[in-house]
Scaffold this active site. Structure first.
Site, PDB file in Angstrom:
ATOM      1  N   ASP A 275      22.859 -37.577 -18.230  1.00 50.75           N
ATOM      2  CA  ASP A 275      23.299 -36.579 -17.500  1.00 50.75           C
ATOM      3  C   ASP A 275      24.548 -36.025 -18.343  1.00 50.75           C
ATOM      4  OD1 ASP A 275      24.268 -35.097 -15.273  1.00 50.75           O
ATOM      5  OD2 ASP A 275      25.315 -36.726 -14.347  1.00 50.75           O
TER       6      ASP A 275
ATOM      7  N   HIS B  24      24.223 -29.277 -19.212  1.00 49.60           N
ATOM      8  CA  HIS B  24      25.803 -29.351 -19.007  1.00 49.60           C
ATOM      9  C   HIS B  24      26.506 -30.376 -20.161  1.00 49.60           C
ATOM     10  CE1 HIS B  24      26.290 -32.830 -16.566  1.00 49.60           C
ATOM     11  NE2 HIS B  24      25.337 -32.195 -15.717  1.00 49.60           N
TER      12      HIS B  24
ATOM     13  N   GLU C  88      30.488 -28.824 -14.917  1.00 51.07           N
ATOM     14  CA  GLU C  88      29.645 -29.194 -13.990  1.00 51.07           C
ATOM     15  C   GLU C  88      29.933 -30.464 -13.216  1.00 51.07           C
ATOM     16  OE1 GLU C  88      26.138 -30.468 -11.571  1.00 51.07           O
ATOM     17  OE2 GLU C  88      27.118 -31.740 -13.300  1.00 51.07           O
ATOM     18  N   GLU C  89      30.406 -31.194 -13.718  1.00 55.87           N
ATOM     19  CA  GLU C  89      30.579 -32.505 -13.079  1.00 55.87           C
ATOM     20  C   GLU C  89      32.051 -32.411 -12.110  1.00 55.87           C
ATOM     21  OE1 GLU C  89      28.787 -34.971 -12.916  1.00 55.87           O
ATOM     22  OE2 GLU C  89      27.565 -35.252 -14.636  1.00 55.87           O
TER      23      GLU C  89
ATOM     24  N   HIS D 290      26.555 -41.399 -13.422  1.00 56.66           N
ATOM     25  CA  HIS D 290      27.607 -41.600 -12.734  1.00 56.66           C
ATOM     26  C   HIS D 290      28.326 -42.752 -12.644  1.00 56.66           C
ATOM     27  CE1 HIS D 290      27.403 -37.295 -10.719  1.00 56.66           C
ATOM     28  NE2 HIS D 290      27.054 -37.422 -12.000  1.00 56.66           N
TER      29      HIS D 290
ATOM     30  N   ASP E 173      29.542 -31.361 -20.343  1.00 56.82           N
ATOM     31  CA  ASP E 173      30.689 -32.300 -19.822  1.00 56.82           C
ATOM     32  C   ASP E 173      30.208 -33.425 -19.214  1.00 56.82           C
ATOM     33  OD1 ASP E 173      29.567 -30.615 -17.536  1.00 56.82           O
ATOM     34  OD2 ASP E 173      31.399 -31.513 -16.124  1.00 56.82           O
TER      35      ASP E 173
END
Length: 454
Positions: A123, A90, A156-157, A423, A92
């Site tokens: 990520d 992903h 996705e996030e 994150h 995003d």
């Protein structure tokens, strides 16, 4: 020992990979227009599409998904009769949080202490670059032996389910013999790991109303119900004194069987302050891979600077509940909603809004594709054997793909090992992991193609 040709090729491609990852990280592709312009996500999607076209992918398309975002699709045909492998990543990213806490700008890829720092570096923009490296290495060493589909998700996030709904409406699009999800990570740098389970997730927003408007705390405090105090009381009901998640009706006693996570290593990875206790009971692996976990991820309340002596009429919080395999995310949502309504104090009016939801996932690590990956990882990581672990995070698409294509094998690998700090502020990727996992993926595709000929 002579290096494998695939390894040599990937090593030679690493400077290009760094430059491309820097370009991709530069897009502020947070899939929330309330935080960043939608144009940033659109620009990132176009970059991914152009990268696929440059690698001779066909049918490259920006898919407008029902949640208002775009996923990027492309197809690279392989030899006649070859199996089809779907590669997922992903583009995003999570918001950067406190930009002042970053040691370098979050949307500029910077090298420091042997790692590459930037939001999305691990990520999962790095995951997309990993796929490109693997395919380029195969092209330079006899060609790609399988047909390849690539899907790069755009939300996705956010957990808003756009790609899942699109896939359900177009079930032939992502059909494949095997799926490689490039969005998890090794248990530790240098230890090749596939992810066996993912916790699902439900996200709720709860609002409490107690007054028609804010009141002077000196004039009314002590009798008038304060919505912020009510919210604090309500949120405290979600944990026992030892920190164990306590949602009425939700079991929290499952055990993890498999690779364990030593407590000292976890404390170091999580950067727990000296003297501060871990929460919950059981092993660390039980707590982060096998049991539900609630987190209050945001509260709307007055900031300390500028606060006035007022009772708050309204308070709002956003709550994430991680749901392990063995639980149904929809049922967990119902239980959490009922708990919030039942535990609001003083008759406060409660409104609960569902923001996102994804089911947990359990992979079949005894499948033939895992044998091919184990062999590939042993070559990419000399002296190490492939391990399997759980992952506390969620990838909602996994269950959608497993439902749509029950015969497909799903493997989960990626760049998000503990040092990556995904994150959080100062996210980074290990270039050595990017290199070795790209080699592993390339060798996996070759091994898998050979296994299908047998």
């Amino acid at each position: 020992m002579t290096a494998h040709p695939i390894s040599e090729t990937v090593a030679s491609l690493m400077p290009r990979a760094k430059a491309e990852l820097a370009e991709l990280v530069a897009f502020q592709s947070v899939a929330d227009p309330a935080q960043f312009p939608k144009s940033e996500c659109e620009a990132a999607a176009n970059w991914v599409a152009d990268a696929l076209r440059a690698e001779d992918f066909q049918d490259v398309a920006l898919l407008d998904t029902p949640d208002g975002t775009q996923s990027v699709y492309g197809f690279l045909p392989g030899p006649a009769g070859a199996p089809t492998v779907l590669l997922y990543a992903h583009y995003d990213v999570q918001p950067p949080l406190d930009e002042s806490a970053w040691l370098s700008p979050p949307f500029e890829l910077k090298e420091r202490d042997g790692r590459w720092f930037g939001r999305g570096a691990a990520d999962c923009k790095g995951g997309f670059i990993m796929h490109l490296l693997a395919l380029r290495a195969l092209k330079a060493n006899g060609g790609v032996p399988v047909s390849v589909k690539v899907i790069a998700e755009g939300s996705e996030e956010q957990g808003t389910g756009g790609l899942e709904r699109y896939a359900e409406a177009h079930p032939d699009l992502l059909a494949a013999d095997t799926v490689v999800i490039g969005d998890t990570g090794n248990f530790r740098v240098g230890l090749p790991t596939v992810t066996a389970t993912l916790r699902g997730m439900t996200m709720l927003r709860v609002t409490l109303d107690t007054l028609e408007g804010n009141l002077h705390s000196g004039q009314f405090g002590g009798a008038a119900p304060d919505a912020l105090a009510a919210m604090i009381h309500l949120l405290a009901s979600l944990r026992a004194e030892d920190g164990t998640t306590t949602v009425d009706g939700l079991a929290t006693d499952a055990d993890w069987e498999g690779l364990q996570y030593p407590e000292a290593e976890f404390r170091s990875d999580a950067k727990v302050l000296d003297g501060v206790e871990l929460i919950g009971t059981g092993t660390v692996a039980d707590r982060i891979w096998a049991r539900p976990a609630v987190t209050v991820i945001g509260i709307d309340c007055p900031p300390v600077v500028g606060a006035t002596p007022s009772l708050q009429a309204t308070a709002r919080a956003q709550i994430s509940l991680r749901v392990p395999p063995g639980h149904d995310a929809a049922e967990a949502t119902k239980l959490l909603t009922a708990h919030l309504k039942a535990h609001a104090p003083w008759g406060a009016r409660v409104a609960v809004e569902q923001v996102g939801q994804g089911q947990p996932f359990r992979a079949d690590i005894s499948s033939p594709a895992y044998t091919s990956m184990a062999q590939a990882m042993e070559t990419a990581y000399p002296g190490e054997k492939m391990q399997s672990s759980g992952m506390g995070g969620s990838i909602p698409l996994c269950n959608t793909l497993a439902t749509l294509y029950p015969e497909a094998e799903i493997l989960l690998i990626g760049l998000s090992e503990p040092e990556a700090q995904i994150h959080a502020v100062n996210e980074s990727v290990s270039p050595e992991e990017l290199e070795r996992l790209s080699v592993a993926e390339a060798l996996f595709l070759r091994n898998y193609a050979e296994s299908k000929k047998a």
